[in-house]
Design a protein around this motif. Structure first.
Motif, PDB file in Angstrom:
ATOM      1  N   UNK A 181      80.018  73.242  32.626  1.00  0.00           N
ATOM      2  CA  UNK A 181      79.483  73.866  33.831  1.00  0.00           C
ATOM      3  C   UNK A 181      80.083  73.249  35.097  1.00  0.00           C
ATOM      4  N   UNK A 182      80.082  74.034  36.161  1.00  0.00           N
ATOM      5  CA  UNK A 182      80.529  73.517  37.457  1.00  0.00           C
ATOM      6  C   UNK A 182      79.514  72.556  38.054  1.00  0.00           C
ATOM      7  N   UNK A 183      78.238  72.798  37.795  1.00  0.00           N
ATOM      8  CA  UNK A 183      77.174  71.972  38.361  1.00  0.00           C
ATOM      9  C   UNK A 183      75.991  71.919  37.404  1.00  0.00           C
ATOM     10  N   UNK A 184      75.478  70.717  37.163  1.00  0.00           N
ATOM     11  CA  UNK A 184      74.257  70.536  36.373  1.00  0.00           C
ATOM     12  C   UNK A 184      73.195  69.919  37.278  1.00  0.00           C
ATOM     13  N   UNK A 185      71.997  70.486  37.256  1.00  0.00           N
ATOM     14  CA  UNK A 185      70.925  70.056  38.144  1.00  0.00           C
ATOM     15  C   UNK A 185      69.675  69.746  37.335  1.00  0.00           C
TER      16      UNK A 185
END
Length: 211
Positions: A181-185
């Protein structure tokens, strides 16, 4: 013409992924596809929507499925008269075709269903995975659905297992792995505040020149 912006959101059960997708769709003025995708798949395929809903985000894990799987479908629909039987791999193929057509015609947000993998060649694809601590997820399900704590934990365990099996089976990757993924939050570290999650996503997208 500039390629369409496609946001793919993967999510743990109870982490606020669907609420985040809705908020982003409102923020950007674009359409969000969750169950809406199943309805569109049904319209375009001419099949009953219930056959997709019953198999939604489920992998084929029987002996035949394990041996053949989606890799051998080759786009053929298994029809036997009007009562054709379609397995999960064939439904996944149809769903992927529809997803690609949506991405070709409009900016959109797609929740789950391996969209990050299916649309991986889209030049303006942005992928997010949203997780949260177990206590936070339990509270969200209790608050949103009226479950008691035990039922909430049971649904989280079952739902996460189903999503992981589905994603891992069709993508050859690991569900929730940060490299996908590009971003994990972790939404629980943002006070379970969807507006903060949305702002973080927008900030990262601006850094990448997507908005």
């Amino acid at each position: 013409m500039e390629p369409h912006l496609i946001i793919s959101i993967g999510r743990q059960i109870g982490a606020g992924g669907l609420d985040t997708a809705r908020a982003l769709a409102k923020e950007f003025g674009i359409k969000m596809y969750d169950k809406e995708l199943l309805a569109e798949v049904a319209r375009e395929s001419g099949l009953d929507a219930t056959c997709f809903e019953e198999r939604d985000e489920k992998s084929s894990r029987g002996v035949a499925g394990a041996l053949l799987g989606f890799r051998s479908v080759l786009g053929l629909y298994n029809r036997a008269g009007s009562d054709s039987v379609m397995n999960e791999e064939q439904l996944f193929k149809i769903q992927g075709d529809v997803m690609r057509r949506i991405a070709a015609r409009e900016d959109c947000i797609i929740v789950g269903r391996c969209a990050d993998y299916i649309l991986r060649d889209e030049p303006r694809l942005y992928t997010v995975f949203i997780s949260a601590s177990l206590p936070s997820r339990v509270r969200r399900l209790m608050r949103g659905h009226g479950y008691d704590a035990e039922e909430a934990r049971r649904r989280i365990e079952q739902g996460d297992r189903k999503r992981a099996e589905y994603y891992n089976y069709y993508t050859f990757k690991k569900w929730g792995d940060s490299t996908s993924y590009d971003l994990c939050i972790d939404s629980s570290k943002l006070d379970d505040d969807i507006s903060k999650v949305v702002e973080l996503i927008k900030f990262n997208m601006r850094q990448r020149g997507l908005i």
